[in-house]
Design a protein around this motif. Sequence first.
Motif, mmCIF file in Angstrom:
data_model
loop_
_atom_site.group_PDB
_atom_site.id
_atom_site.type_symbol
_atom_site.label_atom_id
_atom_site.label_comp_id
_atom_site.label_asym_id
_atom_site.label_seq_id
_atom_site.Cartn_x
_atom_site.Cartn_y
_atom_site.Cartn_z
ATOM 1 N N SER A 3 10.226 -39.676 -9.849
ATOM 2 C CA SER A 3 10.124 -37.747 -9.690
ATOM 3 C C SER A 3 10.050 -37.745 -10.808
ATOM 4 C CB SER A 3 10.835 -37.513 -8.416
ATOM 5 O OG SER A 3 11.098 -38.864 -7.848
ATOM 6 N N ALA A 4 9.315 -36.243 -11.429
ATOM 7 C CA ALA A 4 10.298 -35.546 -12.150
ATOM 8 C C ALA A 4 9.726 -34.236 -12.705
ATOM 9 C CB ALA A 4 9.182 -36.274 -13.477
ATOM 10 N N SER A 5 10.664 -33.765 -13.199
ATOM 11 C CA SER A 5 10.038 -31.882 -13.596
ATOM 12 C C SER A 5 9.784 -32.199 -15.153
ATOM 13 C CB SER A 5 11.453 -31.524 -13.141
ATOM 14 O OG SER A 5 11.375 -30.374 -13.473
ATOM 15 N N THR A 6 9.791 -30.879 -15.659
ATOM 16 C CA THR A 6 9.888 -30.227 -17.533
ATOM 17 C C THR A 6 11.037 -29.658 -17.990
ATOM 18 O OG1 THR A 6 8.371 -28.574 -16.909
ATOM 19 C CG2 THR A 6 7.421 -30.114 -17.068
ATOM 20 N N GLY A 7 11.031 -29.976 -19.189
ATOM 21 C CA GLY A 7 12.069 -28.928 -19.814
ATOM 22 C C GLY A 7 13.136 -29.740 -20.606
ATOM 23 N N ALA A 8 13.448 -29.135 -21.705
ATOM 24 C CA ALA A 8 14.720 -29.315 -22.349
ATOM 25 C C ALA A 8 15.630 -29.753 -22.066
ATOM 26 C CB ALA A 8 15.006 -28.447 -23.319
ATOM 27 N N ALA A 9 15.982 -29.646 -20.480
ATOM 28 C CA ALA A 9 17.494 -29.093 -20.010
ATOM 29 C C ALA A 9 17.134 -30.627 -19.818
ATOM 30 C CB ALA A 9 17.622 -28.465 -19.100
ATOM 31 N N ALA A 84 -0.388 -35.838 -6.490
ATOM 32 C CA ALA A 84 -0.620 -36.093 -7.764
ATOM 33 C C ALA A 84 -0.868 -35.398 -9.584
ATOM 34 C CB ALA A 84 -1.375 -37.173 -9.394
ATOM 35 N N LEU A 85 -2.428 -34.726 -9.595
ATOM 36 C CA LEU A 85 -2.768 -33.353 -10.410
ATOM 37 C C LEU A 85 -2.070 -32.151 -10.192
ATOM 38 C CD1 LEU A 85 -6.457 -33.412 -8.394
ATOM 39 C CD2 LEU A 85 -5.255 -34.335 -10.896
ATOM 40 N N CYS A 86 -0.905 -32.319 -9.260
ATOM 41 C CA CYS A 86 0.263 -30.385 -9.338
ATOM 42 C C CYS A 86 1.631 -31.234 -9.815
ATOM 43 C CB CYS A 86 -0.120 -30.359 -7.949
ATOM 44 S SG CYS A 86 -2.047 -29.559 -7.249
ATOM 45 N N VAL A 87 1.840 -32.765 -10.186
ATOM 46 C CA VAL A 87 3.277 -33.081 -10.644
ATOM 47 C C VAL A 87 3.925 -32.271 -12.088
ATOM 48 C CG1 VAL A 87 4.391 -34.761 -11.463
ATOM 49 C CG2 VAL A 87 3.500 -35.067 -9.456
ATOM 50 N N LEU A 88 2.976 -32.408 -12.589
ATOM 51 C CA LEU A 88 2.939 -31.121 -14.092
ATOM 52 C C LEU A 88 2.855 -30.122 -14.123
ATOM 53 C CD1 LEU A 88 3.952 -32.389 -16.824
ATOM 54 C CD2 LEU A 88 0.903 -32.337 -17.711
ATOM 55 N N PRO A 89 2.489 -29.547 -13.850
ATOM 56 C CA PRO A 89 1.750 -27.696 -12.920
ATOM 57 C C PRO A 89 3.320 -27.602 -12.775
ATOM 58 C CG PRO A 89 0.425 -28.792 -12.952
ATOM 59 C CD PRO A 89 0.749 -29.373 -13.220
ATOM 60 N N LEU A 90 3.402 -28.406 -11.397
ATOM 61 C CA LEU A 90 5.474 -27.145 -10.573
ATOM 62 C C LEU A 90 6.307 -28.089 -11.501
ATOM 63 C CD1 LEU A 90 4.139 -27.914 -7.058
ATOM 64 C CD2 LEU A 90 3.864 -26.031 -8.437
ATOM 65 N N SER A 91 6.305 -28.716 -12.494
ATOM 66 C CA SER A 91 7.098 -28.902 -13.189
ATOM 67 C C SER A 91 7.634 -28.332 -14.292
ATOM 68 C CB SER A 91 7.339 -30.863 -14.566
ATOM 69 O OG SER A 91 6.425 -30.735 -14.380
ATOM 70 N N ALA A 92 6.505 -27.397 -14.451
ATOM 71 C CA ALA A 92 6.760 -26.722 -15.719
ATOM 72 C C ALA A 92 7.345 -25.157 -15.178
ATOM 73 C CB ALA A 92 5.037 -26.187 -17.000
ATOM 74 N N LEU A 93 6.244 -24.814 -14.038
ATOM 75 C CA LEU A 93 7.372 -23.875 -12.709
ATOM 76 C C LEU A 93 8.786 -23.782 -12.641
ATOM 77 C CD1 LEU A 93 4.692 -23.272 -10.304
ATOM 78 C CD2 LEU A 93 5.092 -21.650 -12.749
ATOM 79 N N SER A 94 8.858 -25.263 -11.984
ATOM 80 C CA SER A 94 10.557 -25.247 -12.224
ATOM 81 C C SER A 94 11.623 -25.448 -13.688
ATOM 82 C CB SER A 94 10.930 -27.278 -11.604
ATOM 83 O OG SER A 94 10.693 -28.368 -12.787
ATOM 84 N N PRO A 218 17.086 -22.026 -18.363
ATOM 85 C CA PRO A 218 16.031 -21.402 -17.373
ATOM 86 C C PRO A 218 14.695 -21.506 -18.345
ATOM 87 C CG PRO A 218 17.493 -20.079 -16.252
ATOM 88 C CD PRO A 218 17.967 -20.572 -17.423
ATOM 89 N N GLY A 219 13.636 -21.952 -18.717
ATOM 90 C CA GLY A 219 12.940 -21.390 -19.693
ATOM 91 C C GLY A 219 12.044 -21.173 -19.943
ATOM 92 N N THR A 220 10.971 -20.441 -20.292
ATOM 93 C CA THR A 220 10.046 -19.926 -20.710
ATOM 94 C C THR A 220 9.046 -20.730 -20.625
ATOM 95 O OG1 THR A 220 9.812 -19.995 -23.064
ATOM 96 C CG2 THR A 220 11.229 -18.008 -21.943
ATOM 97 N N LEU A 221 7.811 -20.372 -20.014
ATOM 98 C CA LEU A 221 6.260 -20.924 -19.548
ATOM 99 C C LEU A 221 5.379 -20.399 -20.955
ATOM 100 C CD1 LEU A 221 5.351 -19.908 -16.373
ATOM 101 C CD2 LEU A 221 6.471 -21.888 -16.618
ATOM 102 N N ASN A 222 5.160 -21.591 -21.288
ATOM 103 C CA ASN A 222 4.984 -22.542 -22.860
ATOM 104 C C ASN A 222 3.361 -23.266 -22.585
ATOM 105 O OD1 ASN A 222 3.502 -21.974 -25.621
ATOM 106 N ND2 ASN A 222 5.985 -22.051 -26.297
ATOM 107 N N PRO A 223 2.612 -22.861 -22.534
ATOM 108 C CA PRO A 223 1.588 -23.783 -22.243
ATOM 109 C C PRO A 223 1.383 -24.677 -23.722
ATOM 110 C CG PRO A 223 0.646 -21.664 -20.960
ATOM 111 C CD PRO A 223 1.967 -21.460 -22.079
ATOM 112 N N LYS A 224 1.849 -23.990 -24.914
ATOM 113 C CA LYS A 224 1.034 -25.321 -25.923
ATOM 114 C C LYS A 224 1.703 -25.842 -26.512
ATOM 115 C CE LYS A 224 -2.094 -21.225 -28.270
ATOM 116 N NZ LYS A 224 -1.831 -20.404 -29.202
ATOM 117 N N ALA A 225 3.663 -25.664 -25.873
ATOM 118 C CA ALA A 225 4.346 -26.442 -25.986
ATOM 119 C C ALA A 225 4.651 -27.290 -25.328
ATOM 120 C CB ALA A 225 5.687 -25.622 -25.700
ATOM 121 N N LEU A 226 4.100 -27.612 -24.420
ATOM 122 C CA LEU A 226 3.419 -28.242 -22.686
ATOM 123 C C LEU A 226 2.979 -29.169 -23.433
ATOM 124 C CD1 LEU A 226 4.113 -29.208 -20.293
ATOM 125 C CD2 LEU A 226 3.207 -27.993 -19.139
ATOM 126 N N ALA A 227 1.527 -28.550 -24.110
ATOM 127 C CA ALA A 227 1.029 -29.276 -24.153
ATOM 128 C C ALA A 227 1.283 -30.292 -25.583
ATOM 129 C CB ALA A 227 -0.528 -28.811 -24.372
#
Length: 426
Positions: A3-9, A84-94, A218-227
């Motif tokens: 299980s996972a999430s995104t972010g520099a934190a 599976a398809l929504c893990v990465l987008p929701l990790s960005a929202l988290s 908290p971070g900002t949503l940055n699609p380019k950085a995420l990609a």
Amino acid sequence: MPSASTGAAALHAVADPRLATDDSRLSPGRPGYRRMSLALFAAGVATFALLYSTQALLPAVSAAFGATASAASWTVSAATGALALCVLPLSALSERFGRRSMMTASLTVAVAVGLLVPLAPNLETLVALRAVQGAALAGVPASAMAFLAEEVRPKALVAAIGLFVAGNSIGGMSGRIVTGWVAQLWGWRAGLAAVGLMAAVCALAFRALLPRARHFTPGTLNPKALARTVRGHLADPLLVRLYAIGALFMTVFGAVYTVIGYRLVEAPFSLPQGVVGSVFLVYLVGTVSSAAAGKLVGRLGRRGALYLAVSTTAAGLLLSLADALPAVLTGLVLITAGFFAGHAVASSSVSRTAKTGRAQASALYQSAYYLGSSAGGTLGAVAFHAGGWGGTVVIGLVAVLGVVSITLYGTHSARVAERRERLATA
């Protein structure tokens, strides 16, 4: 399992030496650690109970809608595929709104849909609702690992992840047992409703127990950085191998547990629905093996633990071919123990391997993991329809062979890298 999430934190929780020595981070015996463990355990129970709520009921669903095993299996595969398809987008929202808030919202939506699922008038509607439910549940694994990485001391991380995975196994077990027995008494729709109510209780317990995050920024949503981060992870050979291992382990598990109900209700076993649901008590073995993953890695190393896990899984697959119920149950025990141990080792290895974007790395693992579940459920059902249980076992053994090949290749690559390093420093 994992299980996972995104972010520099999440990265900073390991990479920043100030956080690595921060006494305010949680560890066994520290205030808040038990509450956090119980909260995430409850979240794991709710997630897996809902995600696989139809799995033990597939024979009943097939009978109710006149559907084949492969068609009914989509009530499981649609949920895991959407997750599976929504893990990465929701990790960005988290990363923007917080792990705690994301997990709360995800469980709330998933429980609400879970209470609608029993009302589905046809198979198509049931599959659609299950897809929505799986998409909602993606927010839990998308955030749980990052929460642990940020709030728990590094030395206690594998054990904490093991407890969360243990909650997954308890949820998978209890959900199937509840649906099996309730369905035998009052029908499969009542079984699904009972799981929805159980998950609602777990969701309330999660919200009441989980401490507020102290190290989340908290971070900002940055699609380019995420990609860019995702591309970097997919270019890392070790991470890609770990993703493939997680997907292949889950292919085995998804195939076996999607089809086992059909096998056990047919001759020579002819078990009633409630007893078939009780077979999932073997998930308790997964609770033990996942919680013990940290000690296993300490004794055998990461690759040694994976070899043991995959050998155990293969032995269980072969033993399950027998037409004697004790042999089949023993085979399921071995498959479950091997799977949960391998999953805990692989998922924690992802968290330790990624040097940047650690949470995105874990999110990619979860995507691969649940795609493996979706593929395993569908392929296992198709193979069962074509060749019986033996066909499903072949699917599992092919996946096991894949794990062995990848692990052997990783061992060889590590030895080559060590040899080059020695020559460079000689």
